[in-house]
Every structure is written in C-alpha cells, then in structure tokens.
Design an enzyme around this catalytic site. Structure first.
Site, mmCIF file in Angstrom:
data_model
loop_
_atom_site.group_PDB
_atom_site.id
_atom_site.type_symbol
_atom_site.label_atom_id
_atom_site.label_comp_id
_atom_site.label_asym_id
_atom_site.label_seq_id
_atom_site.Cartn_x
_atom_site.Cartn_y
_atom_site.Cartn_z
ATOM 1 N N ALA A 1 -13.009 -47.674 -61.456
ATOM 2 C CA ALA A 1 -12.842 -46.221 -61.425
ATOM 3 C C ALA A 1 -12.254 -45.754 -60.099
ATOM 4 C CB ALA A 1 -14.196 -45.551 -61.661
ATOM 5 N N ASP B 1 -12.787 -42.317 -58.749
ATOM 6 C CA ASP B 1 -13.468 -41.100 -59.184
ATOM 7 C C ASP B 1 -12.737 -39.824 -58.784
ATOM 8 O OD1 ASP B 1 -15.428 -42.547 -60.478
ATOM 9 O OD2 ASP B 1 -16.812 -42.528 -58.800
ATOM 10 N N ASP C 1 -9.258 -40.055 -60.941
ATOM 11 C CA ASP C 1 -9.471 -40.149 -62.391
ATOM 12 C C ASP C 1 -10.214 -38.939 -62.953
ATOM 13 O OD1 ASP C 1 -8.284 -42.620 -62.231
ATOM 14 O OD2 ASP C 1 -10.108 -43.779 -62.597
ATOM 15 N N GLY D 1 -12.090 -36.155 -60.299
ATOM 16 C CA GLY D 1 -11.944 -35.161 -59.238
ATOM 17 C C GLY D 1 -13.273 -34.790 -58.611
ATOM 18 N N MET E 1 -16.258 -32.169 -60.307
ATOM 19 C CA MET E 1 -17.569 -32.774 -60.561
ATOM 20 C C MET E 1 -18.651 -32.257 -59.615
ATOM 21 S SD MET E 1 -16.537 -36.712 -61.405
ATOM 22 C CE MET E 1 -15.832 -36.993 -59.793
ATOM 23 N N ALA F 1 -20.632 -39.059 -64.098
ATOM 24 C CA ALA F 1 -21.395 -39.640 -65.205
ATOM 25 C C ALA F 1 -22.712 -40.202 -64.682
ATOM 26 C CB ALA F 1 -20.577 -40.674 -65.974
ATOM 27 N N TYR G 1 -23.253 -41.973 -61.744
ATOM 28 C CA TYR G 1 -23.439 -41.999 -60.287
ATOM 29 C C TYR G 1 -23.435 -40.618 -59.657
ATOM 30 C CZ TYR G 1 -23.546 -46.733 -58.394
ATOM 31 O OH TYR G 1 -23.938 -47.984 -57.999
ATOM 32 N N TYR H 1 -22.581 -38.964 -55.685
ATOM 33 C CA TYR H 1 -22.194 -39.130 -54.287
ATOM 34 C C TYR H 1 -22.533 -37.839 -53.562
ATOM 35 C CZ TYR H 1 -19.495 -43.049 -56.086
ATOM 36 O OH TYR H 1 -19.111 -44.209 -56.707
ATOM 37 N N HIS I 1 -20.606 -54.326 -58.008
ATOM 38 C CA HIS I 1 -19.384 -53.513 -57.932
ATOM 39 C C HIS I 1 -19.191 -53.071 -56.499
ATOM 40 C CE1 HIS I 1 -22.832 -50.911 -58.747
ATOM 41 N NE2 HIS I 1 -22.217 -50.004 -58.016
ATOM 42 N N ASP J 1 3.973 -37.425 -35.645
ATOM 43 C CA ASP J 1 2.966 -36.819 -36.515
ATOM 44 C C ASP J 1 2.471 -37.892 -37.468
ATOM 45 O OD1 ASP J 1 1.345 -35.139 -37.876
ATOM 46 O OD2 ASP J 1 2.932 -33.918 -38.754
#
Lengths: 699, 699
Positions: free
Chosen positions: B328, B330, B333, B335, B339, B412, B414, B416, B464, B613
C-alpha cells in the site's frame, strides 16, 4: 596491623529490625561498617573511605529469598554485607584497600590491599580540596599573574580525573582546568566560567595533595605552547535567567492529579518498593550507580532481576597534551549516586511528585543524607493505542500513562537526567537526557579546528563521545534465559516467490558470551527469551526485545587506553554469564585504569549463555559534535533504550486500560480566535464523547 | 467533446475576498472548479472527481509574495489554480483526466487524458461501493455458504488497492479481503473482524464495479489452495472497552492552562497561520498529504518553505498470491487528508486544545467539511536544559514546552498518528505513531511460518514494512541552500596524536541530486546549510541538521514492483533540485503504478544542488515483525525525525525561556506513605525554590 582475611572484631550495632537484603545501607549500618574497619587499625589511623556500600547478596541466595517473598513464605536469613574501599591517608605510596564486612556477624571477612594502577574514585571532600590547593599554589598563582586579570577577577578550578596515557601516571593525580569568572560581574558566583577558559592546567597528586606540575595548553591549530600573555577582554556568556531578557509569552501549563497518583511506595527502612499498573519493583540507590531497580515484575511475573546504568565513557577528540587524557567515566570516577541533585518540586518535576531519598557514606565513613535524589511521577505519554472502525465511525482510544523515576546528576560542567520509565503495555524505557555545559578550552582568535567548535569568542568545545552502558540482568519468567537475534532477509526468487517481494525473519541464538552489534540494514533485533516458557497461543518463547539506537562506537584506536579502559564502548550489546559482583561494564575501578577488568574481559571467557543466567549490557551513545546552540548551556539531547515484550503476553497488555474520555481527562477547548479557554459545557461535561459517536474518517 | 489545452468557458464564481495563495480551496472554490470542468462536457456526463485540490503557485511566484508579505509590502497578485484528476464514469476503458483550472480567470488551462497504467486513488464513495458489491456477488456468497457460518454471522469486506505484479493488471481493480464478525455477538458492529479472517478474496473491477475473479488464499506453509471447508469455531479477540475487564486503579491526570495556551491561530478563510514562541507558519490541509506547513520561520528568519509527509510504502512479506500484491501507498492510494479522523476533545488530545478543520472535495466535485482534522496544543516535554553550579548549589532549569499539531488517519485496519512538533530550542520534530489493527489472514492450526506471526488461533499477521518519506523544502535563511554531511573519523597516530585518541569531523558537500544513506558507524550527519550566511561567532554556515533513525530499507528485490514503485524506499535521504509539482516521493499516481515517476527518477537528473533551491526527502521506517502484543490492537510504535539548528543561532535559543519554578508550575507533593497529595504550603506557595537555595550535588 597487618591485613588479613576474615579478621573479626566485635562492634556495637544497634539491633533493630532486619533490613531487606537488597535495602541500601542505613546510617547505622554505614557507621557500624566503618567502625569495624577503623577497629582493624591503630587508633588515629586516618582512613579515607572511598566506597562504603551494600555488598549485594549472592544471587544464589537472593533468588530463593525473592521467590519465598513473592509467595508469602517464610524468608531465609541472609547476612548483611558491606563492600568498602579505602585508603590510609598520609601514606607515601597509597594502596587501595578492599574489604568485605559482614554486619550480621560483625566481622571483617576480607581486607586486602589492591595492586598498582588500581585507584579509587574522586570524592567530594577530595575534589573540593584539590580545587583549593590548585588555586593556592604559588606556581599557579605566578602563572595566573601573567594574565594581568582585572582587579577582583575570580579564577575557578575544575579538577578532572587524570585519565590514562601510561606516561608517568602510576600515581593517582588530578588534571585541573582553570577558568575565570566575568571580571565585570565579580559578585555573581554563578557567572559562567566556561566562557572564560584559561590555558593553565595544574596537575596535583591526590596522595600528597599538592601541585606537581603545571601544564600549559596549546591554543592554536597545532601543539605549540605559547607563554602566558595578558588576558584580552571578551564578553560574558551567561546561562542564569537574570542575565537574559526572558520570554513573556509562555503561559503556565499544570499537571493535576486531583485523586492523587496511581502508584504507591512502600518504605521499608532504606529500601522502597513501588507498585504501579501491574508493575512492581524495589528501588535501591547507591554511590556508584545511583538508582537501581530490583525484582521487576509485571502482574506478578518476573521480568528483570536488576536494572541499572552500569557505566559511562566520555572520551574527548583533541589529541594534544593534556586534552588527550580527557576521558571520563563519570560513574566509576565519581558516582551517579554521590552526584545526584536534590530535586525540587515544580522545578525538576512537574505534576504530582513523590521524592525518594538516599543515604550514602562520606570520606569519613559516616552517613550523609541525600534528600530527594529520585522523583517519582506519572506522565501522559500521548495516545497509547487507537482504532476507528470506519464503518461505524466508532473510535476506541486509550492514552499511554507512564511512570517515571528520574534522577539528575551534576558532573562538574555536565548534567545527565536519567530516568526509568514504565508504561501500561509492559514496556520499560531507560532515558538519558544530556544537558549542562560543554567542557571548554581556550582557542586563539580566528582559528578553526576540525576536532571542536568555537562556541564563543576564544572558546573551543571539543568533540567528545558519550557512551553509556545499561546493565540488564533479566529474569524473563525465571532465570534460565537466552539471548537471540532476529534478522529479516529477502527470499530468493522462486516459484514460491515469483515477484521478488517475499521476506522472512530468521532467529539466531547467541551461544556464548561476547560482544554483538546491531545491524539496521537487516533489522537485527536482540531478544532475551525464556525458551522453557512458550506463549500459549503461538508457542513462541516468551521474550523481551531490546530497542536501542545505533551509535558510533568508541573512535580511539584499539591500542589506545580509551579503547582498553572503556571495555563496553566497542559493541552495541555485550552478553555474559552472570557472576556475582560483575556490575560495572568498565570494571570496578575506572580511575586511571588500564583495562582488562570490564565486560569485554568477562565476555572473553566464552561462557555458555544459552538457557542460563545471563546478563546483557546495552550500549548507546552520542557523538557530541558541539553546535554553538549547545552553549552556554545545552538543550537536552535525548536517547532512549526500550525493552518491550515479544510474545510474553497473549495479547496487547494495555487492552484493559480505561478508554480515554473527556469525563476522565477534562481537557479544555480553546476558542477558534484566541487563546482563551471556553469551558462551558465541556469541562466535566458528558462522558465518552469519543467512543460512541460517529467520529470516523471519511472512508 | 474533445480534450484540449486552455479551453475557456465562463462560470459563475462568487467574488469574495482574495484567498491567500497557499490557502486550501474553499467550498466555493471547489464548486467553481468542478463546475468549470463539468462545463467542458455534455450535460449529464457522469464525472468521478478523484483529486480536486489547490495547485500551489509556482515557487518563483510564491517566494517574492512571501517576502513582500513578511515585509508588510504590497502583495503581488497570484492566480488561484486547482489541480483536478477525474474519470468519466461508465466508459469502458477509463482514462484518468488531469486538469488545471484557473479560478482567477475562470479558465480550464489544461485538460488532458493521461496514459495507460496511470490510475487515481480510491475514494470513500468507491470503496464503500466495492465493499457492498463484493459481498452481494453471487459467486462470493456461494463461496461463503461453504463455510456454513452460524446463523446471523456478518461477513465484512476490506477492499485493498490491487497492487502491481504486471500480470493482467492494466485495469484498475480492488483486491478484497473478507473477515467475519464474532458469531456469538452478532449485534456488536464493532466486533473485531480481524480475529476472523476468511480465505476468500474477491477481485473487483473498479471501472465496471463488479467481481471479476475470486482468489482463494493459501493457509498452510506453502502455496497450496484448499477448497473452502466449514468454519471451525474460535473465540473472539475484541479491542473495544466493554469487552475487557478494565483496570480500576488509574487515577486521572489533567493538563491545565489556566491562562490559556501560548499560541495564537489567525484564520484567513481556509488557511490558518500559527504563532508560538518565536515560531510562525501557515497550516494547510489537503486530500493527499493532510497537514502541510508553509513558510516556517523562527523569530522572523526563514527556516522551511514547506513541510509535509510526502509518501508511505507498506509492502508485506508473504510472497504467495494474492498476498504478494499487498503493498500500500496510503497517501497516494487513498490520502492522509481524506482519512483524517474527526478528533475529539479529551479523547485524542489532552490539555487546552484548539482544533483546525478542513474542506475537501468529494467524488462529485463538491465540498465536504472535515471537522477537527488537526488538533493544536502545547505539551510539557520534560526538562529543556539544566545546570547546577556545584560550588554554590544553585540550579538553573527550564522545561521544554512543545507545540504539537496532530492529525490521525485511519487506513482501514491501521492508524497513523502524525504530528509536527516544535520546541523552544529552534527544533522541529515530525513524529509518527503507528497503531490500529494488524491486517490479518487465515492460517491453519499448528502451523508456523517465518514471514508472519500467529497472533490469535488461526490468525496470521504477516511481516511488513512501513517506510515513510518526509518532504523538507528548506529555506535556511533563504532559498540558496546546500546539503552536506559530517562524518567523524579517527586521526591516524602521529606526533600530533601520539596516544591514538584524536578524532575529527569532515564535511562533504553533496554536489548533485541523488540518494544518500546514513552511516551510524561514522556518525554521518546530514545538514542543510546556507553557505552565504555565516554564524557571527564561529563563521560556520548557518544550518539545520537532520536526525533520523536508521531503518531497514525496502527488502523486495530490485526487479520487483515494490522496489520500482516505492522510489524513496531504498535510501535514507534523497536530495533533488526543486521543481514545481514534485511533491510525492512515490510519484503523483501510486495506485497500480509502475514506477519511474518519483523521487529516484527526479534524483537521476543529476542536477546541481549546491547553493541552489533543493528539496530533501527524509525516509524512516519500521520493519513490523508482529508480536502477539500487537493484537487485537497495537500499542503505538513511535518514530521521530528531528531537524535541529546547527550554528544557526549564536547561542542556545532556549536561554530566554523563563526558569522552571513552583510558582509557575504548581506541582503537588505526594506524601511519602501514600497516594494522597499534600498541598499545604506548596501549591501556589513561595517562588523560585529551585533557583536560589543550595540544592547542588554533594560534590
């Protein structure tokens, strides 16, 4: 009187209640022990006590005791013993004498002279005396006079442990570094002298207590020594608040526990046991290590037998004489206990605080109270776990409450804030915050060198390393433990792994004592397991894993004394088979040590450590390349080592923490437009806002 | 109607006040932009808006604007542009269309079909629809019937982004993972279905919105697929509090700021500026990155132009079909903005809290409010710095107050917890807490595999990786910056270094764009410098250094799509020359991507980045080898990246923080014997206990 084994002389000891075998020595015990030693010698023999501390019982005795204690059975009797190291003052060639005194039998069980190159730590009386003697020395004063300092300027002396270079350093000495205070502010005793380093470095004999040499420091790019020149004025750089224009826009932040704290301390003489959120342990305090935790259990299950900061090496990078000898072992050379600050409510500790105090022995062999050397409090550690079911919008969230035992030590210029932290998920974290003031030296104007940073005009702060060793004596569900490490490896391509995405972990058992390293590229993770106790669900051995940050190991070459003495500084992990008395990773006597007496040497025994009683030393550190932001006092640099359960429980042990609710937490909603809290309808309002309403993500 | 460049059709836009060029789109702007796009197409064309977000102004325009704004000068006019990606629904071969709309001129400046293998992210409407369609499918229902589940058992579907393996995956699809809820507790909608994974995995076309295949999962040690067997009862494993016997001994801990917080938020339409303790910045919020910070200054000096979490890769280690496609991204795929949780006072945030809300576009191109997606609060970060003068016993101590901007996303299973943290010493820290529930799969009884951990009977949690990329667009005292790294090396033995103790640091300039790695063994430290601005005291370039923990890079092999797609996952640091629009380290479209469009590709341009820059992507991560303690919900795993000033200031910037005193902090002394606070004479009592009494160490 000659030194011999097991001499025995009666001494008056007050027969009080029997102390717990792991309780630190009481004032009475300190007095009794030193009296037993004094009685070994002719009256008026002038003894200088360097160490006088609990000799912890042999583990073979202690383990059955703790088991009986845990089960509420009758307790075996264990003799109280004291470990003593002392000198006889005013002897020409001082030899350190090591004694074991049995207080239960009032006998001196051992009393032996140690060999050459074995020196005791500095002590408070001695260091203050060395300071005075250095500054009073006529030669030093003559050198200072050449600086032509303004009238009234105070010169300050920081005595340093001498270090080792093998050049005429068999005798115990001090290398002193001189500074001056701001000549424009002579009344300010807390003026920062590290902003005014001088190039004069007296060397004193610790035995004869006199200046034996005056070293002059190089102040340029090479090791040329220049004659002392008149001092050129430079401005001050103060850290005290009255020298600052303080910020005025910081609003108070208070931590309240209206129902008190969630922990309880049970005092038993000089020892304390602590219980908090399924954790329980005994807290000790000694001159060398400061805080020590014993018999650490979670929900009654044994996790650790003993936890302590074992050692610390701080080598400096300037190779020039006399700087090359700056290589401190703050625990062995002085002691984390004896340097512990008397902590103040509201200053060092925020919230609802309980202080623990200690008792240590001084150079006279008498007790000195060490008030408030440990503060115990809870803190909020942010969210502990959270999940939102996006289908129902329901969030379940708990906060991570932490218990902190904090001790702060002052090592002349530096401070270390040392803390054991426990949480509700069965995790133990040891945190070090490095702060305080850089040890400085003079540097000529306009010069820049690659081994240090100019932090103030004329002031160089040399690069140095801080390498710490945390001693973990595990007892994961018992004393038969093993050290293993996991690595993650890519699977080779095959029909089983056709797309090259697979990876697996592989466990390696550490079969014998030795030094081992981390490898982040393989996610190498060390775990302490009990292979005899399997997780009921997945049948993996119960374990705790070690989270420690990689660091640059000791840089000095392998022939150097820095390498030889700091026996822990070259490996992330040392694992050894347990032996009584092997507590200090750099060896028992670090002052001007020669090496060969620490954990590297113990590891070289190549003992079997599989399913045995092993001890793990976890190293971590900072290579401190000073920034100007670290002066005149450095913002805390924080390092943490954590020990976390792996298949020790059968699920998340923090699952039963009550949910985080507004009813419990009483947060305040700030209005959108400004800083004023709007409390109506929120504080003390309804309950459980977060757990029943639809609060999910948009998914 | 054909797609063409710069088509222009008038649209009604309400002429309100001009938004700040960096302000997120308002509801009106979202409507105006989607209306402009709709007007490009015949009436009733069914558009599916996938991205509709602010197209940030070119930096060449923005830099003079911010300078003028800072100086209070008149502001240049900058057009408001919108970046839009959308599909036309019900077309057989869906091609993503990318548009730039200029709201200031009401024109569509660009509107182009993108090529094959460029797919948009999932959106809320679509994912919920896919769930429903998967469960309603007759074939899926027939397969579920074979399980012979107890009456009333609910089956739950987690649609996953399909991943890439190059095998028949040109079309946009979803791979669905099925679970069931506890059959004994069918009314509990929040029962943890991850404890009941099923081996049935429907694949759906995102275009046709129907099941195109049903994959069956291997559940043994190899990749054998077994026919669906009747389900065997197993107990539940719930995370919700009512399923636990909760601890009863946790006392409340409250954080009060009776005078309010020390920060202020100024709202300007959809954008907020924040000021706190010499820091100032603008806060943005968008669908992809969630929180974005712009124009970060300290005491007026420019530090960062833009800070955001750029990307995240989560590849799984099970190589077997269909698990090998679990990889994934996240942010790309789905946002981080879309979420983001609606945060609740007292639940997600403790203390005095201010919430910031956002507005995002939905699949209809209309605005949806995202309330309380960011919480702003202060927290106590422990002691900031301390020094005790052991001669006078006087301690000077300040606490480290931190400002936290926190956002929590639910992907889903998980969660963060993402936070930008600032402190009073000029340091910025980005913190990620990984929590939530492991993505699980079924495993046969008694089986153990080296690519996962059994966390519940019959439940495997596969290893993972979580690899994050923090995008740092620096502006250290301006936009001409360079990336350098320091290493510490031992000096060779010589007359200058006779004892082998010396070491020095060496600085290397990173001359061109590329990927670079940490090396803890050399203490390699990356710094972003402005070589044109020298520290007034030591004449070193002003800089910020990067503290990031080493981690195991992406393990999948270099031919794998995991490697090709996660263009940031193989290096600790990527540095590139700034180009407008290069925001996402894995490329703009990560869903079923093929690689070649992210930071590794940009770095391959080998641009000069010295005194130019530049943009730095800082990677960090976790190799998550699950423990049983991580189930049914995992205790937070915390990772931090810090940016700290190096010779940017002329001394410790936290020197002017008011001292930590009891008068200010109002701590509470707990009695020695129990948990009750004893407040007499302490709370609100005298001032400055710590700073004037003799409190030093014993030395």
């Amino acid at each position: 009187m000659s030194l011999q084994q097991s001499t025995s002389l009666p001494v008056r000891t007050s027969k009080t209640t029997v102390a717990h075998p792991l309780a630190p020595l009481s004032a009475q015990e300190i007095h009794a022990a030193s009296t037993l030693i004094r009685n070994q010698w002719p009256e008026k023999t002038d003894l200088q006590f360097k160490v006088l501390t609990l000799e912890e019982p042999a583990k073979a005795e202690m383990v059955p005791y703790l088991e009986a204690e845990f089960k509420g059975q009758s307790l075996p009797s264990i003799d109280r013993r004291v470990m003593i190291a002392y000198y006889i003052r005013k002897t020409r060639i001082q030899m350190l004498i090591f004694s074991i005194v049995n207080l239960s039998t009032s006998t001196v069980e051992s009393n032996v002279r140690l060999g050459p190159n074995v020196h005791a730590a500095g002590d408070g009386e001695e260091i203050l005396d060395i300071e005075r003697l250095a500054l009073e020395d006529e030669g030093v004063q003559a050198e200072i006079a050449k600086l032509q300092l303004p009238e009234g300027t105070a010169v300050v002396c920081d005595p340093w442990i001498y270090g080792s270079d093998g050049v005429g350093d068999d005798e115990r000495m001090y290398q002193c570094f001189l500074y001056m205070r701001d000549p424009k502010n002579t009344d300010e005793l807390d003026s920062n002298h590290y902003a005014f380093p001088l190039a004069i470095s007296p060397v004193l004999s610790a035995v004869e207590r006199k200046v034996i040499r005056i070293d002059m420091m190089p102040t340029g790019k090479d090791n040329t020594i220049k004659p002392t020149q008149p001092w050129k004025p430079v401005h001050a750089n103060e850290y005290i608040p009255e020298a600052q224009t303080l910020r005025t826009d910081l609003k108070p932040l208070q931590v309240l526990q209206p129902e008190g704290a969630s922990f309880s301390v049970t005092q038993e003489g000089t020892s304390q046991t602590l219980e908090w959120q399924k954790w329980s342990f005994r807290v000790g305090f000694n001159q060398r290590e400061g805080m020590v935790l014993y018999n650490v259990r979670y929900d009654g299950r044994s996790v650790f037998y003993r936890l302590s900061l074992s050692d610390m090496s701080i080598p400096y990078g300037d190779p020039r004489h006399p700087f090359h000898k700056k290589a401190a072992f703050d625990l062995g050379d002085v002691g984390a206990g004896v340097m512990a600050n008397d902590l103040k409510l509201g200053c060092d500790c925020l919230g609802s605080i309980q202080y623990l105090s200690g008792v240590l022995a001084n150079d006279q062999g008498e007790a000195e109270d060490m008030p408030n050397v440990i503060c115990v409090h809870e803190q909020d550690g942010g969210i502990g776990w959270k999940h939102t079911n996006y289908r129902t919008g329901r969030a379940a969230v708990v906060r991570n409450r932490e218990l902190v035992l904090q001790s702060i030590i002052t090592v002349a210029n530096y401070e270390y804030i040392l803390a054991f932290m426990f949480n509700q998920a069965g995790e133990m974290t040891y945190e070090v915050r490095a702060t305080g003031i850089l040890s400085t030296q003079p540097i000529d104007d306009g010069i820049s060198v690659p081994w240090g940073t100019v932090v103030h005009p004329g002031v160089l702060a040399t690069h140095h390393q801080h390498i710490f060793s945390l001693r973990v004596d595990p007892a994961i569900d018992g004393h038969s433990n093993r050290l293993v490490y996991d690595e993650a490896h890519a699977m080779p391509r095959s029909d089983f792994n056709p797309h090259g995405t697979g990876y697996y972990t592989e466990e390696t058992v550490v079969s014998q004592s030795g030094g081992y390293d981390l490898n982040p590229d393989k996610n190498r993770t060390f775990k302490i397991q009990n292979a005899n106790v399997l997780n009921p669900i997945n049948h993996k051995p119960v374990a705790y894993k070690i989270h420690a940050p990689p660091f640059q190991k000791g840089i000095a070459d392998k022939e150097s004394f820095n390498y030889k003495r700091a026996e822990f500084s070259d490996r992330n992990i040392y694992a050894v088979k347990y032996r009584d008395g092997e507590l200090y990773a750099g060896g028992r006597y670090t002052n001007q040590s020669r090496g060969g007496t620490g954990v590297r040497s113990w590891a070289d025994r190549k003992d079997n450590i599989v399913d045995d009683d092993l001890v793990v030393f976890v190293q971590f550190g900072i290579n401190h390349v000073p920034r100007i932001e670290d002066f005149p006092v450095m913002p805390c640099e924080i390092i943490k080592v954590s020990l976390k359960p792996v298949n020790f429980f059968d699920r998340n042990p923090a699952l039963d923490v009550p949910p985080s609710t507004q009813e419990f937490n009483k947060s305040t909603l700030l209005s959108e437009t400004h800083k004023q809290p709007t409390v109506e309808g929120i504080v003390g309002g309804g309950n459980d806002l977060c757990c029943k309403t639809t609060t999910g993500s948009k998914l």
